[in-house]
Design an enzyme around this catalytic site. Structure first.
Site, PDB file in Angstrom:
ATOM      1  CB  THR A 194      38.461 -10.449  23.606  1.00 37.49           C
ATOM      2  OG1 THR A 194      38.490 -10.964  22.269  1.00 37.49           O
ATOM      3  CG2 THR A 194      39.884 -10.159  24.068  1.00 37.49           C
TER       4      THR A 194
ATOM      5  CB  THR B  91      40.851  -0.206  33.140  1.00 34.22           C
ATOM      6  OG1 THR B  91      40.436   1.149  33.051  1.00 34.22           O
ATOM      7  CG2 THR B  91      39.595  -1.081  33.193  1.00 34.22           C
ATOM      8  CG  ASP B  92      41.148   4.585  35.561  1.00 33.73           C
ATOM      9  OD1 ASP B  92      40.644   4.083  34.533  1.00 33.73           O
ATOM     10  OD2 ASP B  92      41.666   5.721  35.576  1.00 33.73           O
ATOM     11  CD  GLU B  93      37.423   3.548  31.153  1.00 34.79           C
ATOM     12  OE1 GLU B  93      36.377   3.010  30.748  1.00 34.79           O
ATOM     13  OE2 GLU B  93      38.122   4.303  30.452  1.00 34.79           O
TER      14      GLU B  93
ATOM     15  CE1 TYR C  45      38.592  -2.052  28.145  1.00 33.92           C
ATOM     16  CE2 TYR C  45      38.105  -0.095  29.461  1.00 33.92           C
ATOM     17  CZ  TYR C  45      38.999  -1.074  29.046  1.00 33.92           C
ATOM     18  OH  TYR C  45      40.290  -1.074  29.527  1.00 33.92           O
TER      19      TYR C  45
ATOM     20  CB  ALA D 221      30.456  -4.145  32.410  1.00 34.14           C
TER      21      ALA D 221
ATOM     22  CE  LYS E  69      40.717  -4.939  31.284  1.00 36.01           C
ATOM     23  NZ  LYS E  69      41.768  -5.793  30.650  1.00 36.01           N
TER      24      LYS E  69
ATOM     25  CG  LEU F 179      41.611  12.872  23.945  1.00 34.43           C
ATOM     26  CD1 LEU F 179      40.397  13.361  23.172  1.00 34.43           C
ATOM     27  CD2 LEU F 179      41.525  13.358  25.391  1.00 34.43           C
TER      28      LEU F 179
ATOM     29  N   GLY G 221      26.765   7.469  28.854  1.00 34.08           N
ATOM     30  CA  GLY G 221      27.355   6.911  30.090  1.00 34.08           C
ATOM     31  C   GLY G 221      28.758   7.420  30.369  1.00 34.08           C
TER      32      GLY G 221
HETATM   33  P1  NAD Z   1      45.173  -2.241  22.517  1.00 31.64           P
HETATM   34  O1  NAD Z   1      43.781  -2.214  22.005  1.00 31.64           O
HETATM   35  O2  NAD Z   1      46.159  -1.267  21.983  1.00 31.64           O
HETATM   36  O3  NAD Z   1      45.809  -3.698  22.292  1.00 31.64           O
HETATM   37  C1  NAD Z   1      45.095  -4.872  22.547  1.00 31.64           C
HETATM   38  C2  NAD Z   1      45.882  -6.035  21.939  1.00 31.64           C
HETATM   39  O4  NAD Z   1      45.189  -7.255  22.250  1.00 31.64           O
HETATM   40  C3  NAD Z   1      46.010  -5.961  20.421  1.00 31.64           C
HETATM   41  O5  NAD Z   1      47.330  -6.265  20.018  1.00 31.64           O
HETATM   42  C4  NAD Z   1      45.032  -7.021  19.930  1.00 31.64           C
HETATM   43  O6  NAD Z   1      45.403  -7.595  18.675  1.00 31.64           O
HETATM   44  C5  NAD Z   1      45.100  -8.041  21.058  1.00 31.64           C
HETATM   45  N1  NAD Z   1      43.883  -8.864  21.142  1.00 31.64           N
HETATM   46  C6  NAD Z   1      42.590  -8.425  21.140  1.00 31.64           C
HETATM   47  N2  NAD Z   1      41.758  -9.474  21.208  1.00 31.64           N
HETATM   48  C7  NAD Z   1      42.539 -10.587  21.275  1.00 31.64           C
HETATM   49  C8  NAD Z   1      42.251 -11.985  21.376  1.00 31.64           C
HETATM   50  N3  NAD Z   1      40.992 -12.449  21.418  1.00 31.64           N
HETATM   51  N4  NAD Z   1      43.287 -12.847  21.436  1.00 31.64           N
HETATM   52  C9  NAD Z   1      44.577 -12.405  21.387  1.00 31.64           C
HETATM   53  N5  NAD Z   1      44.896 -11.103  21.269  1.00 31.64           N
HETATM   54  C10 NAD Z   1      43.880 -10.200  21.230  1.00 31.64           C
HETATM   55  O7  NAD Z   1      45.034  -2.136  24.099  1.00 31.64           O
HETATM   56  P2  NAD Z   1      45.946  -1.343  25.151  1.00 31.64           P
HETATM   57  O8  NAD Z   1      45.501   0.061  25.224  1.00 31.64           O
HETATM   58  O9  NAD Z   1      47.360  -1.673  24.914  1.00 31.64           O
HETATM   59  O10 NAD Z   1      45.464  -2.066  26.499  1.00 31.64           O
HETATM   60  C11 NAD Z   1      46.097  -3.253  26.962  1.00 31.64           C
HETATM   61  C12 NAD Z   1      45.453  -3.681  28.270  1.00 31.64           C
HETATM   62  O11 NAD Z   1      45.601  -2.628  29.219  1.00 31.64           O
HETATM   63  C13 NAD Z   1      43.969  -3.960  28.181  1.00 31.64           C
HETATM   64  O12 NAD Z   1      43.685  -5.071  28.992  1.00 31.64           O
HETATM   65  C14 NAD Z   1      43.310  -2.709  28.732  1.00 31.64           C
HETATM   66  O13 NAD Z   1      42.072  -3.009  29.304  1.00 31.64           O
HETATM   67  C15 NAD Z   1      44.328  -2.295  29.757  1.00 31.64           C
HETATM   68  N6  NAD Z   1      44.399  -0.854  30.079  1.00 31.64           N
HETATM   69  C16 NAD Z   1      44.562   0.064  29.088  1.00 31.64           C
HETATM   70  C17 NAD Z   1      44.706   1.410  29.429  1.00 31.64           C
HETATM   71  C18 NAD Z   1      44.900   2.466  28.366  1.00 31.64           C
HETATM   72  O14 NAD Z   1      44.908   3.660  28.706  1.00 31.64           O
HETATM   73  N7  NAD Z   1      45.094   2.120  27.104  1.00 31.64           N
HETATM   74  C19 NAD Z   1      44.648   1.809  30.777  1.00 31.64           C
HETATM   75  C20 NAD Z   1      44.470   0.837  31.757  1.00 31.64           C
HETATM   76  C21 NAD Z   1      44.364  -0.497  31.401  1.00 31.64           C
HETATM   77  O1  DAU Z   2      41.084   4.946  32.166  1.00 23.62           O
HETATM   78  C1  DAU Z   2      41.722   3.860  31.543  1.00 23.62           C
HETATM   79  C2  DAU Z   2      41.090   3.628  30.195  1.00 23.62           C
HETATM   80  O2  DAU Z   2      41.534   4.699  29.360  1.00 23.62           O
HETATM   81  C3  DAU Z   2      41.444   2.283  29.574  1.00 23.62           C
HETATM   82  O3  DAU Z   2      40.932   1.257  30.378  1.00 23.62           O
HETATM   83  C4  DAU Z   2      40.864   2.182  28.160  1.00 23.62           C
HETATM   84  O4  DAU Z   2      41.306   0.976  27.560  1.00 23.62           O
HETATM   85  C5  DAU Z   2      41.362   3.358  27.344  1.00 23.62           C
HETATM   86  O5  DAU Z   2      40.752   3.333  26.065  1.00 23.62           O
HETATM   87  C6  DAU Z   2      41.039   4.665  28.040  1.00 23.62           C
HETATM   88  O6  DAU Z   2      39.610   4.897  28.054  1.00 23.62           O
HETATM   89  P1  DAU Z   2      39.001   6.368  27.835  1.00 23.62           P
HETATM   90  O7  DAU Z   2      37.608   6.235  27.376  1.00 23.62           O
HETATM   91  O8  DAU Z   2      39.245   7.222  29.020  1.00 23.62           O
HETATM   92  O9  DAU Z   2      39.992   6.876  26.653  1.00 23.62           O
HETATM   93  P2  DAU Z   2      39.692   7.678  25.301  1.00 23.62           P
HETATM   94  O10 DAU Z   2      41.017   8.028  24.732  1.00 23.62           O
HETATM   95  O11 DAU Z   2      38.722   6.974  24.432  1.00 23.62           O
HETATM   96  O12 DAU Z   2      38.995   9.004  25.835  1.00 23.62           O
HETATM   97  C7  DAU Z   2      39.617   9.844  26.782  1.00 23.62           C
HETATM   98  C8  DAU Z   2      38.632  10.951  27.126  1.00 23.62           C
HETATM   99  O13 DAU Z   2      38.476  11.805  25.979  1.00 23.62           O
HETATM  100  C9  DAU Z   2      37.237  10.466  27.456  1.00 23.62           C
HETATM  101  O14 DAU Z   2      36.685  11.302  28.466  1.00 23.62           O
HETATM  102  C10 DAU Z   2      36.449  10.635  26.163  1.00 23.62           C
HETATM  103  C11 DAU Z   2      37.117  11.833  25.527  1.00 23.62           C
HETATM  104  N1  DAU Z   2      37.160  11.848  24.045  1.00 23.62           N
HETATM  105  C12 DAU Z   2      37.656  10.752  23.413  1.00 23.62           C
HETATM  106  C13 DAU Z   2      37.761  10.745  22.042  1.00 23.62           C
HETATM  107  C14 DAU Z   2      38.291   9.513  21.317  1.00 23.62           C
HETATM  108  C15 DAU Z   2      36.761  12.978  23.350  1.00 23.62           C
HETATM  109  O15 DAU Z   2      36.313  13.980  23.945  1.00 23.62           O
HETATM  110  N2  DAU Z   2      36.845  12.964  21.984  1.00 23.62           N
HETATM  111  C16 DAU Z   2      37.329  11.877  21.291  1.00 23.62           C
HETATM  112  O16 DAU Z   2      37.349  11.906  20.034  1.00 23.62           O
END
Ligand code: NAD
Ligand code: DAU
Length: 349
Positions: free
Chosen positions: A104, A131-133, A156, A158, A160, A196, A290
């Site tokens: 995807t 993303t910042d990642e 993930y 990599a 992005k 989280l 990681g």
């Molecule tokens: P999410 O997982 O909540 O939503 C992803 C959406 O994409 C879902 O509705 C899913 O059905 C759709 N999708 C997945 N694969 C698909 C495909 N092959 N074709 C069509 N639709 C598909 O994700 P999110 O947290 O809303 O993140 C959205 C974007 O923002 C992503 O690109 C993510 O990398 C980026 N991002 C997220 C965060 C964060 O903190 N959540 C931070 C920075 C950037």
């Molecule tokens: O930084 C932007 C990214 O933030 C986005 O690109 C990603 O799509 C989004 O999923 C998010 O990634 P993180 O890995 O930072 O988010 P997550 O909520 O999974 O975890 C946040 C932090 O909390 C991370 O350091 C891992 C930790 N964690 C996470 C979960 C789910 C825990 O300690 N326990 C948990 O159960």
């Protein structure tokens, strides 16, 4: 921008963005939302929009990797701009099963870019959400700028990073008008409860353990999702074509401190009544492989060029978010009825 293709509009940030455009922004065109509806996509996030905004919101279920389908979306709807959110987004899932992330996030982005190139006469902007990642991990000091070299740690990030490079290459090679944004951790309404903040709220309410990976000293920079949506729309309207903009919240916090704060808000909003404090549910579990130590974003470019800054602090945003989850038990029931699993680091074996 008259006919905007939003990919992944049924996910967390995508659905907040669609709502923001229709309910709050000065966008006057039509949105075509393409979403595959994976476990993370939920049409309920956008319930009622067709009726409230007649002719301005269309949903097309489909996969961004499906070239002929994407071609028909561009042709049938006269797409003139794209805001590309669709992705596999959860780091833990990418560690356990990376395949869908490669497909995807890389092939899907490539497929969209190819169709945008094929319709270059009509496409005025391709905005890519990242993303910042992609920048990797920071030590205790400093912040990522737009020129920080990419150093992704997880499958993930990599995937992005790869999609970001493709988007820039289509600008450099084919002249496709693109903008990119790289954002820190979002939180707010409609976030799938594997991430989280919602995971901790739901687990706490059910008296389940609150799993902290490793020692909980990792730092994330939290941004309320509406602020992210404001930034994206500002970049789409006024950002320099070909440019990348960092987006951040200036709200850094260690994971353990954040979870403790959630517990404290819950004590006020929904006390357990059995004398057992929410904090007592915290458990330290095996670390994420990681696991990046710290992220922080320098968003000077966005602030100086476009005048953007976050409006919500973590204090106010976190309380709003906890309340939203407490008040939306139907939505929680709905997302859990699908292929939902709570992730715990025990899965890393
Ligand atoms: P999410 O997982 O909540 O939503 C992803 C959406 O994409 C879902 O509705 C899913 O059905 C759709 N999708 C997945 N694969 C698909 C495909 N092959 N074709 C069509 N639709 C598909 O994700 P999110 O947290 O809303 O993140 C959205 C974007 O923002 C992503 O690109 C993510 O990398 C980026 N991002 C997220 C965060 C964060 O903190 N959540 C931070 C920075 C950037
Ligand atoms: O930084 C932007 C990214 O933030 C986005 O690109 C990603 O799509 C989004 O999923 C998010 O990634 P993180 O890995 O930072 O988010 P997550 O909520 O999974 O975890 C946040 C932090 O909390 C991370 O350091 C891992 C930790 N964690 C996470 C979960 C789910 C825990 O300690 N326990 C948990 O159960």
């Amino acid at each position: 921008m008259r006919n905007m293709l939003v990919t992944g509009g049924c996910g967390f940030i995508g659905s907040n963005f669609v709502r923001y455009l229709l309910e709050e922004s000065d966008f006057t065109g039509r949105i075509v939302n393409v979403d595959k509806l994976t476990y993370a996509g939920n049409p309920e996030n956008l319930a009622g929009l067709e009726e409230r905004f007649p002719g301005r919101y269309v949903f097309e279920q489909g996969d961004i990797c499906d070239g002929p389908f994407i071609e028909s979306v561009f042709s049938d709807h006269g797409i003139d701009c794209v805001c590309h959110f669709a992705a596999e987004s959860h780091v833990d899932r990418s560690i356990v099963a990376p395949d869908a992330f490669i497909r995807t996030n890389i092939v899907g982005t490539f497929t969209l870019l190819e169709q945008a190139r094929a319709h270059s006469g009509q496409v005025r902007l391709f905005h890519h959400i990242s993303t910042d990642e992609v920048y990797g991990s920071l030590g205790r000091e400093g912040a990522f700028t737009e020129s920080t070299p990419y150093c992704p740690s997880s499958p993930y990030s990599a995937s992005k990073a790869s999609s970001d490079h493709l988007v820039r290459a289509y600008h450099t090679t084919y002249g496709l008008p693109v903008t990119l944004s790289n954002c820190s951790n979002n939180y707010g309404p409609y976030q799938f409860p594997e991430k989280l903040i919602p995971l901790m709220v739901l687990n706490a309410c059910e008296g389940r353990p609150l799993p902290i990976y490793g020692d909980g000293r990792q730092v994330r920079d939290w941004l309320y999702v509406r602020d992210h949506c404001r930034a994206i729309w500002a970049i789409m309207k006024e950002g320099r074509r070909g440019a990348t903009y960092n987006i951040g919240g200036n709200q850094e916090m260690k994971n353990l401190a954040l979870v403790e704060r959630i517990c404290d808000i819950l004590e006020e909003e929904r006390p357990q009544g059995n004398g057992v404090p929410y904090r007592s549910l915290i458990r330290f579990v095996k670390d994420r492989p990681g696991h990046d130590l710290r992220y922080a974003m320098d968003f000077t470019r966005l602030r100086t060029e476009l005048g953007w800054g976050p409006e919500e602090s973590l204090d106010t945003g976190l309380r709003k978010t906890v309340r939203w989850y407490l008040e939306h038990s139907n939505w929680i029931h709905c997302v859990r009825s699908g292929e939902y699993r709570r992730w715990v680091s025990a899965q890393y074996g």
